[in-house]
Design a protein around this motif. Structure first.
Motif, PDB file in Angstrom:
ATOM      1  N   ILE A  60       0.844  -1.200   0.000  1.00 36.32           N
ATOM      2  CA  ILE A  60       0.000   0.000   0.000  1.00 36.32           C
ATOM      3  C   ILE A  60       0.880   1.251   0.000  1.00 36.32           C
ATOM      4  N   VAL A  61       1.909   1.254   0.845  1.00 31.25           N
ATOM      5  CA  VAL A  61       2.831   2.401   0.901  1.00 31.25           C
ATOM      6  C   VAL A  61       3.540   2.576  -0.444  1.00 31.25           C
ATOM      7  N   ALA A  62       3.972   1.458  -1.058  1.00 31.84           N
ATOM      8  CA  ALA A  62       4.678   1.531  -2.335  1.00 31.84           C
ATOM      9  C   ALA A  62       3.790   2.045  -3.466  1.00 31.84           C
ATOM     10  N   ILE A  63       2.496   1.910  -3.323  1.00 29.30           N
ATOM     11  CA  ILE A  63       1.572   2.436  -4.334  1.00 29.30           C
ATOM     12  C   ILE A  63       1.227   3.896  -4.041  1.00 29.30           C
ATOM     13  N   ILE A  64       0.900   4.185  -2.799  1.00 26.50           N
ATOM     14  CA  ILE A  64       0.411   5.519  -2.445  1.00 26.50           C
ATOM     15  C   ILE A  64       1.523   6.567  -2.398  1.00 26.50           C
ATOM     16  N   TRP A  65       2.685   6.226  -1.863  1.00 23.24           N
ATOM     17  CA  TRP A  65       3.757   7.208  -1.689  1.00 23.24           C
ATOM     18  C   TRP A  65       4.174   7.889  -2.999  1.00 23.24           C
ATOM     19  N   ILE A  90      10.475   5.982  -5.246  1.00 24.64           N
ATOM     20  CA  ILE A  90      10.859   5.055  -6.317  1.00 24.64           C
ATOM     21  C   ILE A  90      11.685   3.898  -5.745  1.00 24.64           C
ATOM     22  N   ALA A  91      12.561   4.199  -4.803  1.00 25.78           N
ATOM     23  CA  ALA A  91      13.370   3.147  -4.170  1.00 25.78           C
ATOM     24  C   ALA A  91      12.474   2.133  -3.455  1.00 25.78           C
ATOM     25  N   VAL A  92      11.453   2.608  -2.759  1.00 27.85           N
ATOM     26  CA  VAL A  92      10.527   1.705  -2.065  1.00 27.85           C
ATOM     27  C   VAL A  92       9.771   0.850  -3.080  1.00 27.85           C
ATOM     28  N   VAL A  93       9.332   1.443  -4.182  1.00 18.72           N
ATOM     29  CA  VAL A  93       8.635   0.706  -5.234  1.00 18.72           C
ATOM     30  C   VAL A  93       9.530  -0.401  -5.788  1.00 18.72           C
ATOM     31  N   VAL A  94      10.766  -0.068  -6.073  1.00 19.53           N
ATOM     32  CA  VAL A  94      11.697  -1.060  -6.616  1.00 19.53           C
ATOM     33  C   VAL A  94      11.910  -2.201  -5.626  1.00 19.53           C
ATOM     34  N   ILE A  95      12.082  -1.870  -4.373  1.00 17.15           N
ATOM     35  CA  ILE A  95      12.296  -2.909  -3.362  1.00 17.15           C
ATOM     36  C   ILE A  95      11.060  -3.795  -3.210  1.00 17.15           C
ATOM     37  N   ILE A 148       2.456   8.272  -5.742  1.00 23.67           N
ATOM     38  CA  ILE A 148       1.319   9.058  -6.228  1.00 23.67           C
ATOM     39  C   ILE A 148       1.207  10.362  -5.448  1.00 23.67           C
ATOM     40  N   MET A 149       1.307  10.255  -4.127  1.00 23.73           N
ATOM     41  CA  MET A 149       1.226  11.454  -3.287  1.00 23.73           C
ATOM     42  C   MET A 149       2.396  12.405  -3.562  1.00 23.73           C
ATOM     43  N   THR A 150       3.562  11.853  -3.808  1.00 30.87           N
ATOM     44  CA  THR A 150       4.741  12.675  -4.091  1.00 30.87           C
ATOM     45  C   THR A 150       4.555  13.443  -5.392  1.00 30.87           C
ATOM     46  N   ILE A 151       4.006  12.802  -6.405  1.00 30.26           N
ATOM     47  CA  ILE A 151       3.779  13.464  -7.700  1.00 30.26           C
ATOM     48  C   ILE A 151       2.677  14.506  -7.575  1.00 30.26           C
ATOM     49  N   VAL A 152       1.578  14.155  -6.903  1.00 26.36           N
ATOM     50  CA  VAL A 152       0.454  15.081  -6.739  1.00 26.36           C
ATOM     51  C   VAL A 152       0.880  16.326  -5.968  1.00 26.36           C
ATOM     52  N   ARG A 153       1.629  16.125  -4.908  1.00 27.98           N
ATOM     53  CA  ARG A 153       2.056  17.241  -4.066  1.00 27.98           C
ATOM     54  C   ARG A 153       3.316  17.931  -4.602  1.00 27.98           C
ATOM     55  N   GLN A 154       3.897  17.345  -5.646  1.00 25.87           N
ATOM     56  CA  GLN A 154       5.140  17.863  -6.246  1.00 25.87           C
ATOM     57  C   GLN A 154       6.224  18.014  -5.177  1.00 25.87           C
ATOM     58  N   ASP A 155       6.319  16.974  -4.371  1.00 28.65           N
ATOM     59  CA  ASP A 155       7.298  16.932  -3.286  1.00 28.65           C
ATOM     60  C   ASP A 155       8.647  16.496  -3.857  1.00 28.65           C
TER      61      ASP A 155
END
Length: 162
Positions: free
Chosen positions: A39-44, A60-65, A46-53
């Motif tokens: 869930i974190v690997a999916i939401i994080w 991306i590192a979490v997604v890859v892992i 998306i939230m980063t892109i939406v918030r332009q953080d």
């Protein structure tokens, strides 16, 4: 092997990579920590892109892992287990009866009452009977042949009687 009690089924099987890998993926990816990690690997991201953080690289590192490294590790661990554990080179002889599960492997035999089976998982390629948090019997569906549904129904029925 002990004498059967009541209705019974015999299954002769070799556990291969396909069954071991299916078991490991089902076991690992149903753990609460893995569900949270996915869930974190999916939401994080998306939230980063939406918030332009600015922390997109961490996301991306979490997604890859979570979606690449951990599945590869699980897959390679399944292959290594089958390759390195001598027991999986042998044929497993199962007998299910109204008392429980009986397993013979070489000179060893295990008898397990239905009341000692904590949990069952019925996957496409393997039926898993847990006797502890991390201990399980694997019964390949392919070895059950055309009687797979009948044997799995028998397991469910006897497991629910406990």
């Amino acid at each position: 092997m002990r004498d059967p009690e009541g209705r019974n089924y015999y299954v002769t099987a070799k556990i291969g990579e396909k069954e071991m890998i299916a078991f490991l993926f089902a076991h690992n990816y149903r753990q609460p920590i893995m569900i949270i990690a996915m869930i974190v690997a999916i939401i994080w991201p998306i939230m980063t892109i939406v918030r332009q953080d600015g922390s997109l690289w961490y996301a991306i590192a979490v997604v890859v892992i979570v979606f690449f490294a951990l599945p590869y590790s699980t897959w390679s661990r399944g292959r290594k287990t089958i390759r390195d554990n001598e027991a999986y080179a042998n044929t497993f002889y199962y007998m299910f009866d109204e008392w429980g599960l009986h397993l013979e492997l070489g000179d060893s035999a295990v008898d397990q009452e239905w009341s000692k089976i904590n949990k069952c998982m019925f996957l496409k390629s393997v039926t898993v009977l847990y006797t502890g948090r991390n201990n399980a019997f694997l019964i390949p569906t392919e070895a059950m042949g055309s009687r797979a549904e009948e044997i799995n129904a028998f397991i469910k029925e006897n497991r629910s009687k406990k």
